[in-house]
Design an enzyme around this catalytic site. Structure first.
Site, PDB file in Angstrom:
ATOM      1  N   GLY A  17      40.399  66.869   9.783  1.00 37.35           N
ATOM      2  CA  GLY A  17      39.705  65.643   9.771  1.00 37.35           C
ATOM      3  C   GLY A  17      39.569  64.899   8.602  1.00 37.35           C
ATOM      4  N   TYR A 137      41.493  81.649  20.512  1.00 36.89           N
ATOM      5  CA  TYR A 137      41.598  80.313  20.057  1.00 36.89           C
ATOM      6  C   TYR A 137      42.676  79.564  21.151  1.00 36.89           C
ATOM      7  CZ  TYR A 137      42.668  76.773  16.628  1.00 36.89           C
ATOM      8  OH  TYR A 137      42.934  75.541  15.933  1.00 36.89           O
ATOM      9  N   THR A 165      52.146  72.432  14.158  1.00 33.29           N
ATOM     10  CA  THR A 165      52.398  73.929  13.723  1.00 33.29           C
ATOM     11  C   THR A 165      51.438  74.295  12.701  1.00 33.29           C
ATOM     12  OG1 THR A 165      54.427  75.081  12.973  1.00 33.29           O
ATOM     13  CG2 THR A 165      53.940  73.007  11.727  1.00 33.29           C
ATOM     14  N   ASN A 166      51.768  75.244  11.827  1.00 36.75           N
ATOM     15  CA  ASN A 166      51.046  75.984  10.760  1.00 36.75           C
ATOM     16  C   ASN A 166      50.802  74.996   9.555  1.00 36.75           C
ATOM     17  OD1 ASN A 166      51.345  78.319  12.269  1.00 36.75           O
ATOM     18  ND2 ASN A 166      51.076  79.837  10.553  1.00 36.75           N
TER      19      ASN A 166
HETATM   20  O1  GFB Z   1      48.794  82.176   8.670  1.00 35.48           O
HETATM   21  P1  GFB Z   1      48.531  83.406   9.472  1.00 35.48           P
HETATM   22  O2  GFB Z   1      47.206  84.080   8.924  1.00 35.48           O
HETATM   23  O3  GFB Z   1      48.471  83.337  10.936  1.00 35.48           O
HETATM   24  O4  GFB Z   1      49.514  84.538   9.100  1.00 35.48           O
HETATM   25  P2  GFB Z   1      49.413  83.013  12.107  1.00 35.48           P
HETATM   26  C1  GFB Z   1      51.021  84.292   9.161  1.00 35.48           C
HETATM   27  C2  GFB Z   1      51.706  85.277   8.578  1.00 35.48           C
HETATM   28  O5  GFB Z   1      51.646  85.780   7.471  1.00 35.48           O
HETATM   29  C3  GFB Z   1      51.492  86.876   9.544  1.00 35.48           C
HETATM   30  C4  GFB Z   1      51.672  87.155   7.174  1.00 35.48           C
HETATM   31  O6  GFB Z   1      52.514  87.594   9.516  1.00 35.48           O
HETATM   32  C5  GFB Z   1      50.742  87.618   8.380  1.00 35.48           C
HETATM   33  O7  GFB Z   1      50.973  89.150   8.696  1.00 35.48           O
HETATM   34  N1  GFB Z   1      50.709  87.555   5.865  1.00 35.48           N
HETATM   35  C6  GFB Z   1      51.235  88.076   4.717  1.00 35.48           C
HETATM   36  C7  GFB Z   1      49.417  87.091   5.505  1.00 35.48           C
HETATM   37  N2  GFB Z   1      50.267  88.114   3.836  1.00 35.48           N
HETATM   38  C8  GFB Z   1      49.024  87.525   4.592  1.00 35.48           C
HETATM   39  C9  GFB Z   1      47.574  87.275   3.848  1.00 35.48           C
HETATM   40  O8  GFB Z   1      47.499  87.637   2.616  1.00 35.48           O
HETATM   41  N3  GFB Z   1      46.894  86.524   4.448  1.00 35.48           N
HETATM   42  C10 GFB Z   1      47.146  86.264   5.886  1.00 35.48           C
HETATM   43  N4  GFB Z   1      46.368  85.443   6.461  1.00 35.48           N
HETATM   44  N5  GFB Z   1      48.443  86.353   6.458  1.00 35.48           N
HETATM   45  C11 GFB Z   1      47.503  81.814  12.894  1.00 35.48           C
HETATM   46  C12 GFB Z   1      46.423  81.932  14.182  1.00 35.48           C
HETATM   47  O9  GFB Z   1      48.491  82.660  13.172  1.00 35.48           O
HETATM   48  O10 GFB Z   1      47.996  80.460  12.813  1.00 35.48           O
HETATM   49  C13 GFB Z   1      45.829  80.731  14.564  1.00 35.48           C
HETATM   50  O11 GFB Z   1      45.764  83.042  14.082  1.00 35.48           O
HETATM   51  C14 GFB Z   1      46.297  79.455  14.235  1.00 35.48           C
HETATM   52  O12 GFB Z   1      45.076  80.824  15.787  1.00 35.48           O
HETATM   53  C15 GFB Z   1      47.020  79.288  13.018  1.00 35.48           C
HETATM   54  O13 GFB Z   1      47.235  79.341  15.349  1.00 35.48           O
HETATM   55  C16 GFB Z   1      47.944  78.044  12.900  1.00 35.48           C
HETATM   56  O14 GFB Z   1      50.524  82.145  11.771  1.00 35.48           O
HETATM   57  O15 GFB Z   1      50.175  84.435  12.733  1.00 35.48           O
END
Ligand code: GFB
Length: 315
Positions: A17, A137, A165-166
């Site tokens: 936002g 979500y 995307t992310n």
């Molecule tokens: O960005 P992230 O938390 O979510 O994690 P998603 C992406 C990838 O990074 C996963 C790895 O494969 C995690 O295992 N990863 C490695 C880590 N180290 C870390 C760390 O220290 N922290 C985190 N957070 N991840 C989210 C969704 O999915 O993406 C939401 O849960 C949304 O709903 C968002 O769509 C854009 O990409 O897996």
């Protein structure tokens, strides 16, 4: 959109936002309406209806959501479903009831099936089972985009959606437990660099593939589709570049200048194995991203350092 239009940006304090507000200001839009969480509870349908009736915006951009990374989502699917469903239904339905003619709803590419074809085209929606770690979500975001599509078809309003995307960039959340991977890596590597730590612990195997888009590119895409007279109902937005989590870790480590060794905790989830969106639709309409990952990352790390120095890091 006309420069004189009154534009409501829901979620103006969040990363998306606030980027939309910056992009609007840069383009000369001065009639932007916002409400803080304290001023307007988007979970309350009556309050949202009253807000729209009082303000009567010409355009609404729905960037408000409870968001988080894989840890936050997988620990609280019920909360992510409930809050995001309520926000989506209240902000979209409330806008329609108050006569708002134009609305852009923002979601995420996690709405697509876990095993969708790669890159994921828009028509993969609802063709298979969702990724379990963020099912709540995703279901809420699917409801929101479908409500826009139905209202457009049934009632003639131009309500449409973008699925980014992310994302990463200015104003991100640096909470290492509930945050997304890219800001979390920045914080972990920066902390290790400053403290001289020997190791940086990361989650999963490092094998999953992800795509990253700078939030300013998303904001530009929002304005691009809002300025189309007849945009498609659903449009993906991404960089088109896939990178493994392992490669991303090396890139963040290098950009930060950290010398710690990386360790992988495979007891933590990997999530969906691959999530590259097909951006041929938005590219064919004339939009392309402008910020590559290396440049965006450098800028984001510089902003993170400045925020650490002045105590304004969002956690
Ligand atoms: O960005 P992230 O938390 O979510 O994690 P998603 C992406 C990838 O990074 C996963 C790895 O494969 C995690 O295992 N990863 C490695 C880590 N180290 C870390 C760390 O220290 N922290 C985190 N957070 N991840 C989210 C969704 O999915 O993406 C939401 O849960 C949304 O709903 C968002 O769509 C854009 O990409 O897996």
């Amino acid at each position: 959109m006309e420069l004189s239009n009154k534009i409501y940006v829901a979620g103006h304090r969040g990363m998306v936002g606030s980027a939309v507000c910056r992009a609007l200001a840069k383009q000369g839009y001065t009639n932007v309406v916002t409400r803080t969480h304290k001023e307007l509870d988007l979970l309350d349908p009556a309050a949202v209806r009253a807000f729209y009736e009082a303000e009567k915006p010409d355009v609404a951009v729905i960037a408000a959501a409870r968001v988080g990374g894989i840890g936050a989502n997988s620990a609280a699917n019920a909360l992510f479903l409930y809050e995001n469903e309520m926000i989506a239904l209240n902000t979209v339905w409330g806008a329609y009831k108050a006569g708002v003619k134009r609305l852009l709803f923002l979601g995420s590419t996690c709405i697509y099936p876990r095993m969708a074809p790669q890159p994921i085209p828009e028509n993969a929606l609802l063709t298979g089972a969702l990724e379990k770690t963020n099912e709540g979500y995703a279901l809420a975001k699917i409801s929101g985009l479908k409500l826009c599509e139905f209202l457009r078809r049934d009632c003639g309003v131009t309500y449409h959606s973008l699925m980014p995307t992310n994302l990463y960039g200015t104003g991100d959340n640096y909470d290492v437990v509930g945050g997304h991977v890219l800001p979390t890596m920045i914080r972990k590597f920066e902390t290790a660099r400053v403290n001289g730590d020997a190791t940086v612990p990361l989650w999963g195997t490092g094998a999953p593939l992800r795509e990253f888009l700078h939030v300013d590119d998303l904001a530009a895409a929002c304005l691009f589709v809002l300025n189309m007279e007849n945009p498609p109902d659903l449009v993906n937005v991404g960089s088109g570049r896939e990178i493994s989590i392992r490669e991303l870790a090396e890139l963040v480590k290098r950009t930060s200048g950290c010398e710690a060794a990386i360790t992988w905790d495979s007891s933590k989830p990997d999530g969906t194995p691959r999530k590259l969106c097909d951006t041929s639709l938005i590219r064919s309409l004339g939009w392309a991203p402008a910020i590559d990952l290396e440049d965006g990352l450098q800028r984001t790390i510089a902003e993170y350092r400045a925020a650490v120095a002045d105590g304004s890091v969002r956690l």
